[in-house]
Design a protein around this motif. Structure first.
Motif, PDB file in Angstrom:
ATOM      1  N   SER A 205     -24.471  58.454  -2.043  1.00 42.06           N
ATOM      2  CA  SER A 205     -24.486  57.337  -1.113  1.00 42.06           C
ATOM      3  C   SER A 205     -23.897  57.781   0.223  1.00 42.06           C
ATOM      4  O   SER A 205     -23.334  58.867   0.334  1.00 42.06           O
TER       5      SER A 205
ATOM      6  N   ASN B 102     -31.190  58.648  -5.843  1.00 39.73           N
ATOM      7  CA  ASN B 102     -30.116  58.771  -4.854  1.00 39.73           C
ATOM      8  C   ASN B 102     -29.878  60.230  -4.478  1.00 39.73           C
ATOM      9  O   ASN B 102     -29.602  60.547  -3.313  1.00 39.73           O
TER      10      ASN B 102
ATOM     11  N   ILE C 218     -23.949  52.428   0.995  1.00 43.34           N
ATOM     12  CA  ILE C 218     -25.391  52.249   0.831  1.00 43.34           C
ATOM     13  C   ILE C 218     -25.941  53.410   0.013  1.00 43.34           C
ATOM     14  O   ILE C 218     -25.693  54.578   0.352  1.00 43.34           O
TER      15      ILE C 218
ATOM     16  N   ARG D 120     -21.655  56.025   3.744  1.00 39.90           N
ATOM     17  CA  ARG D 120     -20.800  54.905   4.137  1.00 39.90           C
ATOM     18  C   ARG D 120     -21.050  54.539   5.589  1.00 39.90           C
ATOM     19  O   ARG D 120     -21.138  55.415   6.453  1.00 39.90           O
TER      20      ARG D 120
ATOM     21  N   GLY E 207     -31.355  48.039   6.579  1.00 39.10           N
ATOM     22  CA  GLY E 207     -31.189  46.981   5.578  1.00 39.10           C
ATOM     23  C   GLY E 207     -30.391  45.786   6.059  1.00 39.10           C
ATOM     24  O   GLY E 207     -29.660  45.184   5.265  1.00 39.10           O
TER      25      GLY E 207
ATOM     26  N   GLN F 175     -32.030  54.219  -0.375  1.00 42.66           N
ATOM     27  CA  GLN F 175     -32.471  53.281   0.655  1.00 42.66           C
ATOM     28  C   GLN F 175     -33.061  54.005   1.860  1.00 42.66           C
ATOM     29  O   GLN F 175     -33.848  53.434   2.612  1.00 42.66           O
TER      30      GLN F 175
ATOM     31  N   SER G 155     -36.449  52.339   3.317  1.00 44.43           N
ATOM     32  CA  SER G 155     -36.139  51.387   4.383  1.00 44.43           C
ATOM     33  C   SER G 155     -36.436  51.994   5.743  1.00 44.43           C
ATOM     34  O   SER G 155     -36.467  53.207   5.914  1.00 44.43           O
TER      35      SER G 155
ATOM     36  N   TYR H 226     -27.898  45.898   8.142  1.00 41.19           N
ATOM     37  CA  TYR H 226     -26.547  46.326   8.533  1.00 41.19           C
ATOM     38  C   TYR H 226     -26.623  47.142   9.820  1.00 41.19           C
ATOM     39  O   TYR H 226     -27.564  47.902  10.041  1.00 41.19           O
TER      40      TYR H 226
ATOM     41  N   VAL I 197     -19.491  49.585   4.425  1.00 43.69           N
ATOM     42  CA  VAL I 197     -20.592  49.310   3.503  1.00 43.69           C
ATOM     43  C   VAL I 197     -21.036  50.622   2.876  1.00 43.69           C
ATOM     44  O   VAL I 197     -21.280  51.603   3.582  1.00 43.69           O
TER      45      VAL I 197
END
Length: 350
Positions: free
Chosen positions: A221, A186, A234, A223, A208, A238, A242, A210, A232
């Motif tokens: 992360s 991360n 994330i 938002r 993903g 990712q 992704s 969203y 959300v």
């Protein structure tokens, strides 16, 4: 009276202890005096100059210099005492380490002040909000690097085996990395966001499954405020695993609209319908010049028209679609162009 001053404590006479105490207290008094002089005279002289660099150097040099005076005075005080050879060696190492740490402290303070004075104001004037998020992180990382170098040099001069210590830290770091793989991934994902900049705060992205606007980016992360209004969180990992579609950075949003007219529509009316659609696209300020209409299908119950147009970047796509659809409905009704709906014709045999 003189006899009372000649008693011995820890291998040193009272005179030696008194000289040591006087030198130590005198160094504290001198350091206080220097601190007062710098604050009341040197800083005021630096403020009169046109450049800010001397103000920064004086301000950052002030406290480390005062601490250096206190160190020098305490060293002179200890030199008045008779100490064991091993104690003198350790005291010398400790003073060397403290001097190195004091220099490191000065370097870090000066670096922070220069960054705050010259770099951060330019960051605030830039349009990219990501740069403002990167600045404190980069500054902390550089401070950690400088402090790490200073501490390693201080420990090395204090007589510690740095090689063995670094090897031990390497093994411990490997175990920690194995236990915190997600956190590490991360962190590097966040570093990728800040450096590669696949999106910025405020951009609308799809990731993903969203779809929403990025509201905040952190080191662990980010938002995402979805179109439904929910938030959300994330993980940054990712980003590297992704596919990301940045809707905001698209030059235009493509809209494909399929319309069905009844089979009672004549060829002339079908051509008129296409001209109406082109006129609506041409006259709307947020639709660019790249639009087209096609008579494509003979459906089960309708004649199909495909209307393709592009909404300009930065426009409210939902609002533009609503306005275009309303204008289509208005002009088609005025031209007596009937929309088809699912229907069947039954033939009864006698």
């Amino acid at each position: 009276m003189l006899e009372d001053c000649n008693f011995v404590l820890a291998g040193n006479t009272a005179t030696q202890w008194l000289w040591a105490a006087a030198l130590f207290l005198g160094s504290l008094a001198v350091s206080k005096l220097v601190y007062w002089l710098i604050g009341n005279f040197v800083k005021k002289l630096a403020e009169k100059t046109t450049t800010k660099l001397d103000d920064i150097l004086v301000d950052m040099f002030e406290e480390p210099f005062v601490f250096c005076i206190a160190l020098f005075g305490s060293h002179l005080a200890l030199n008045q005492l008779t100490l064991a050879e091993s104690a003198e060696v350790w005291i010398g190492r400790i003073y060397t380490a403290l001097i190195i740490l004091n220099v490191t402290w000065f370097v870090v303070r000066t670096f922070d002040a220069l960054m705050d004075t010259y770099v951060y104001p330019r960051m605030r004037q830039s349009e990219g909000s990501m740069d403002k998020h990167v600045f404190p992180i980069v500054r902390k990382m550089l401070n950690m690097i400088v402090w790490s170098i200073g501490i390693i040099m201080a420990l090395n001069n204090a007589g510690y085996d740095i090689t063995a210590m670094i090897a031990g830290l390497g093994i411990g770091g490997l175990a920690l990395a194995m236990a915190a793989q997600d956190s590490v991934s991360n962190f590097f994902g966040g570093f990728t966001i800040f450096t590669d900049k696949p999106f910025s705060v405020g951009d609308r992205i799809k990731i993903g499954g969203y779809d929403g606007n990025v509201s905040e980016v952190g080191m662990r992360s980010f938002r995402l405020r979805t179109l439904d209004g929910t938030e959300v969180v994330i993980p940054n990992s990712q980003v590297t695993n992704s596919m990301i579609e940045n809707v905001t950075r698209a030059p235009a949003k493509k809209i494909k609209l399929e319309l069905g007219l009844t089979y009672a529509t004549t060829p002339e009316k079908m051509a008129e319908a296409q001209e109406i659609l082109k006129g609506i696209a041409k006259n709307h300020a947020d639709v660019n010049d790249n639009y087209a209409t096609y008579f494509l299908t003979f459906g089960d119950f309708s004649l199909g028209i495909l209307f393709v147009y592009y909404i300009r970047s930065g426009a409210d796509a939902f609002q533009v679609q609503s306005e275009v659809n309303m204008e289509i409905l208005r002009q088609f009704n005025a031209a007596n162009l009937d929309f088809a709906f699912p229907s069947q014709t039954l033939y009864m045999a006698k």
